[in-house]
Motif scaffolding. Structure first.
Motif, PDB file in Angstrom:
ATOM      1  N   LYS A  37      35.173  64.203  60.594  1.00  0.00           N
ATOM      2  CA  LYS A  37      36.357  64.765  59.973  1.00  0.00           C
ATOM      3  C   LYS A  37      36.088  66.254  59.939  1.00  0.00           C
ATOM      4  CE  LYS A  37      39.995  62.930  58.091  1.00  0.00           C
ATOM      5  NZ  LYS A  37      40.749  61.878  58.742  1.00  0.00           N
ATOM      6  N   VAL A  95      42.879  69.860  58.858  1.00  0.00           N
ATOM      7  CA  VAL A  95      41.907  68.780  58.925  1.00  0.00           C
ATOM      8  C   VAL A  95      42.122  68.051  60.251  1.00  0.00           C
ATOM      9  CG1 VAL A  95      41.026  66.734  57.788  1.00  0.00           C
ATOM     10  CG2 VAL A  95      42.142  68.519  56.445  1.00  0.00           C
ATOM     11  N   MET A  96      41.029  67.751  60.936  1.00  0.00           N
ATOM     12  CA  MET A  96      41.152  67.048  62.206  1.00  0.00           C
ATOM     13  C   MET A  96      40.232  65.833  62.224  1.00  0.00           C
ATOM     14  SD  MET A  96      43.096  67.778  64.646  1.00  0.00           S
ATOM     15  CE  MET A  96      42.148  66.808  65.788  1.00  0.00           C
ATOM     16  N   THR A  97      40.715  64.762  62.808  1.00  0.00           N
ATOM     17  CA  THR A  97      39.897  63.571  62.951  1.00  0.00           C
ATOM     18  C   THR A  97      39.353  63.520  64.368  1.00  0.00           C
ATOM     19  OG1 THR A  97      41.358  62.437  61.433  1.00  0.00           O
ATOM     20  CG2 THR A  97      39.948  61.065  62.796  1.00  0.00           C
ATOM     21  N   GLY A 114      38.859  57.743  58.248  1.00  0.00           N
ATOM     22  CA  GLY A 114      40.174  57.909  57.629  1.00  0.00           C
ATOM     23  C   GLY A 114      40.102  58.975  56.557  1.00  0.00           C
ATOM     24  N   GLU A 115      40.096  58.540  55.283  1.00  0.00           N
ATOM     25  CA  GLU A 115      40.040  59.515  54.193  1.00  0.00           C
ATOM     26  C   GLU A 115      38.883  59.144  53.273  1.00  0.00           C
ATOM     27  OE1 GLU A 115      44.229  59.054  52.560  1.00  0.00           O
ATOM     28  OE2 GLU A 115      43.922  57.568  54.095  1.00  0.00           O
ATOM     29  N   PRO A 116      38.317  60.142  52.566  1.00  0.00           N
ATOM     30  CA  PRO A 116      37.326  59.809  51.540  1.00  0.00           C
ATOM     31  C   PRO A 116      38.040  59.134  50.375  1.00  0.00           C
ATOM     32  CG  PRO A 116      37.780  62.173  51.568  1.00  0.00           C
ATOM     33  CD  PRO A 116      38.537  61.576  52.700  1.00  0.00           C
TER      34      PRO A 116
END
Lengths: 152, 696
Positions: free
Chosen positions: B600, B609-611, B628-630
């Protein structure tokens, strides 16, 4: 008729019939597969159909975002400035999803006045706001202006 | 060195070079045409040197823009918007075409590269044809130069108050795929301008014959091959960079590149008929016009900001109106010319119902119908919006509903079509082998599903059968055509490059169909919540999440996850301690496969923000993991996908493109001399059909 010309006529008939069948099918399929966009105000006013896949969009309301502690279930509200609706979504939200930013959701409007989203799209980069959302905010803004002319 | 560049008026040089290129393009559009009207050979011959000059100036302009990026000259608005001093050097170069203005400059650079190529490799063409083709290319270039200079000047300065630091390149575009994807895609898009110029030149001259088709074919094949690779790269980039593992979204921007591809594919096939049999002439011209018009339409859709899509860039109505007018002039003008001159070119000749002509006609009808459906689905939301029917979007189910059956039908006819003879083919010599091949294909499809242990799915079975059908017909055709009294090796060697190109491209279609069918149906995709030490089993693999650590990058901060993947042949309970047993204890049933490290990234300049997914790629399956997300605690949401045969989609596309390249390299396109071409022309006119040089 000359054979070449006859064949050409047959070809034309063939192409025209294939094309018209195709167009008929296309119109039929389009009717079933287009997703109409509604603003939160329209949805609360009962303009949006239930059990049909539609899109809704607006700004994510500050402090409305909640997440289930054990699963990937989330819920948040979006607003067009005049009305808020709740959206429920299970899954991973896009990177640029955030409160006070624009989001568009694709899913179903239920009788409990909750929108069950299958997909949530956030804006794509820092500069860009989805045109539908910008439009919806604009419309809601104008509507409030009309209702309360003294305030502005 | 870099600071010195900043002192030089590089931006003004670039701007000035662009204006000079416009002047040369105007000359290139006018002087050669006047030459053909007054039969002045000197004026006609001026087309080539003018085209070279135009290339030199637009290349100089492009180099200036690259220098501005490398020198971090943020007094230029375009550089300030799309670069940053911390941006790695190779991304500074690719940032040149990351946004609107620079990608248009790339567009004209590539257009003038194609023009230069036509000027250099057209020695076998009659002078008047060269003059007309280059003039038409000059006309197209004028439109784009004006567009650049009037609405989208990349050299505009932000004076006197310019920022000390740039806004940085959109992180989505900070990727190797995006360095090469736009140039290659544009090579394809713009390459169709050559076929378009040939078509307009033929209409101007009122002359179109087998020689014309033979000149046009390699150019069209080359453009088509580039477009194929470009689209494949775009799909590949979306797959690993957008972070959710999709490879095709029926997004309007994808459709914008796919429509010219479909029209171009139809064009390649109708050119074959135009060359070998002298038929489908006006249709071929129309397809050439259509392919390029769709390229322009694609540029309009992507660049005017009319679309709501993942690729949407900032909107500016002035630009949209300019492209729309340009589009109307190009399409309207060429269609008007077609209406006036088309009838002089059309020619009828009869052919049997079972013949290669019929199959190629079927190919054209299917491809154009598919293109029309995509066009309808892409433009319908725009039309509805303008007409006030509400804001709508057309979803992938619409496109799949048509495209999947159309492609399968296309596959069914493609295979026998390429083995039939011109004019007429004995029906029973087609039906008898077909029965055997149908049976064989169904057996292969069923066997493949059984061996791969996939549950039965009718659509997949049909798709595999069609693919096997294409492969078996191709093999049979090669086997028959390579038969020779002097041995098969010699026979195989004697077959022409264009034949092998066709064979490879058709097999590529089969490979892509297999990839699409298996990936779409048997992918296992899970979005899941995991805490460090947590484990999940998906599609026969165990994924153990080891947690996330922070690692700084050049212009971003990365949070890198670590996931150990091992094979779990035997389904087990989620027993965490077992995975920590030392590797020697791990039985064959739990062999380690790989460790994936998805990231991330938090970009410092823009705050985006980039995945970054991490993929363990393989010939038969990809293991795809993205953060995904924290979540609360140290837990994260993760996307874990196992996608079988996904690489076959792009492998097939590369095979198609290779096929196109091999066909371009076929010696017979280079063997021609002017005299031979002219002799062929007169022979074709006398006989009323095109004459083939080849012994087949």
């Amino acid at each position: 008729m000359k054979p070449a010309r006859k064949q050409r006529l047959q070809l034309v008939i063939f192409i025209v019939s294939v094309a018209s069948i195709g167009i008929g099918l296309a119109v039929y399929a389009l009717r079933d597969n287009i997703n109409l966009f509604y603003t939160p105000s329209q949805m609360l006013a009962g303009e949006a159909p239930q059990n049909t896949r539609i899109r809704v969009g607006g700004m994510v309301v500050v402090d409305s975002f909640v997440r289930n502690e054990d699963s990937l279930d989330t819920a948040f509200e979006v607003t067009d400035g005049a009305a808020n609706i709740q959206i429920q979504y299970s899954g991973i939200l896009p990177d640029l999803f955030a409160e006070d930013e624009a989001a568009v959701a694709l899913g179903y409007w239920t009788s409990e006045k909750i929108f069950k989203a299958e997909e949530v799209m956030a804006k794509h980069d820092e500069e860009y706001t989805p045109p539908e959302v910008a439009d919806a905010m604009e419309k809601a803004h104008q509507a409030t202006d009309k209702n309360a002319p003294g305030l502005h | 060195m870099i600071t010195e560049l900043g002192v030089l008026p590089t931006a003004e040089f670039g701007h000035f070079a662009l204006i000079l290129a416009l002047c040369l393009a105007i000359a290139q559009a006018i002087v050669p045409i006047l030459g053909t009207l007054f039969n002045n050979r000197l004026w006609m011959a001026s087309a080539r040197p003018i085209a070279c000059g135009q290339f030199v100036f637009v290349a100089a302009s492009f180099i200036c823009l690259v220098a501005l990026f490398l020198g971090d000259d943020f007094s230029v608005r375009y550089v300030a918007d799309n670069s940053n001093t911390n941006l790695p050097g190779h991304f500074k170069i690719s940032a040149v075409w990351a946004a609107h203005e620079g990608s248009l400059l790339l567009w004209v650079l590539i257009l003038s590269t194609w023009t230069l190529a036509v000027a250099m490799f057209s020695r076998t063409l009659p002078l008047d044809m060269v003059a007309r083709v280059l003039a038409v290319l000059g006309l197209v270039a004028i439109g784009f130069y004006l567009f650049l200079l009037l609405t989208s000047n990349p050299f505009e300065r932000l004076l006197p108050f310019f920022p000390g630091e740039g806004k940085d390149l959109n992180p989505l575009l900070q990727d190797v795929g995006l360095i090469i994807h736009p140039p290659i895609l544009y090579m394809g898009y713009v390459g169709f301008s050559v076929a378009f110029a040939f078509a307009v030149a033929a209409l101007m001259a009122g002359r179109m014959d087998a020689a014309w088709a033979r000149w046009t074919r390699p150019w069209t094949n080359a453009a088509w091959a580039f477009l194929t690779v470009g689209i494949a790269l775009g799909s590949w980039w979306a797959y690993y960079e957008l972070g959710w593992g999709g490879w095709w979204f029926w997004d309007p921007v994808e459709n914008a590149s796919f429509m010219p591809w479909l029209a171009g594919t139809a064009l390649i096939h109708s050119l074959a008929v135009a060359e070998k049999r002298g038929l489908f002439r006006s249709w071929t011209l129309l397809l050439a016009i259509l392919s390029f018009s769709l390229s322009l339409l694609g540029t309009f859709l992507v660049r005017s900001g009319v679309l709501t899509s993942v690729h949407a860039f900032a909107a500016d109505p002035a630009r949209g109106i300019f492209i729309l007018m340009f589009l109307a002039m190009v399409i309207g003008g060429s269609l008007l010319l077609f209406a006036l001159r088309g009838p002089t070119i059309a020619r009828t000749a009869s052919f049997g119902w079972v013949s290669r002509e019929t199959f190629l006609l079927g190919n054209n009808v299917l491809l154009i119908v598919a293109m029309a459906f995509i066009l309808l689905g892409t433009l319908y939301p725009l039309v509805a919006d303008m007409a006030g029917w509400g804001k709508i979007s057309v979803g992938p189910p619409y496109f799949n509903l048509f495209f999947v059956p159309l492609v399968l039908v296309l596959g069914v006819f493609m295979a026998p079509g390429s083995t039939t003879r011109w004019k007429s083919h004995a029906t029973d010599t087609l039906i008898r082998p077909a029965l055997g091949i149908i049976a064989g294909s169904m057996l292969i499809a069923a066997g493949a599903l059984f061996l791969l242990a996939y549950p039965f799915n009718l659509l997949v079975f049909v798709a595999l059968t069609v693919s096997a059908w294409i492969l078996l017909w191709s093999c049979r055709d090669w086997w028959q055509k390579s038969a020779s009294s002097q041995g098969r090796l010699l026979g195989a060697k004697r077959l022409r490059g264009s034949y092998y190109g066709m064979l490879l491209a058709h097999i590529g279609v089969a490979v892509t169909i297999i990839g699409v069918a298996l990936t779409s149906t048997y992918s296992d995709e899970r979005d899941i919540r995991l805490s460090p030490g947590g484990q999940v089993s998906i599609a026969g693999y165990d994924f153990l999440f080891k947690g996330v650590v922070d690692i700084p990058g050049p212009n971003y901060m990365a949070r890198t996850g670590r996931i150990d993947v091992s094979r779990s042949d035997v389904p087990r309970n989620n027993d965490l301690s077992r995975s920590d047993v030392s590797r020697s204890d791990v039985s064959r049933n739990n062999a380690p496969v790989t460790t994936l490290q998805p990231e991330k990234r938090y970009y410092t300049a823009g705050g985006q923000v980039m995945t970054e997914a991490d993929i363990d790629g393989g010939f038969t399956k990809d293991i795809y993991v993205a953060l995904g997300e924290p979540l609360a605690g140290d837990a994260w949401s993760l996307r874990i996908y196992v996608k079988p045969f996904v690489r076959w989609i792009w492998l097939g596309a590369l095979m198609m493109a290779m096929g196109g390249v091999i066909a371009v390299l076929d010696k017979r396109y280079r063997r021609l001399t002017v005299r031979a071409a002219q002799a062929d022309t007169s022979a074709a006119l006398k006989e009323g059909v095109g004459v083939s040089f080849d012994a087949d």
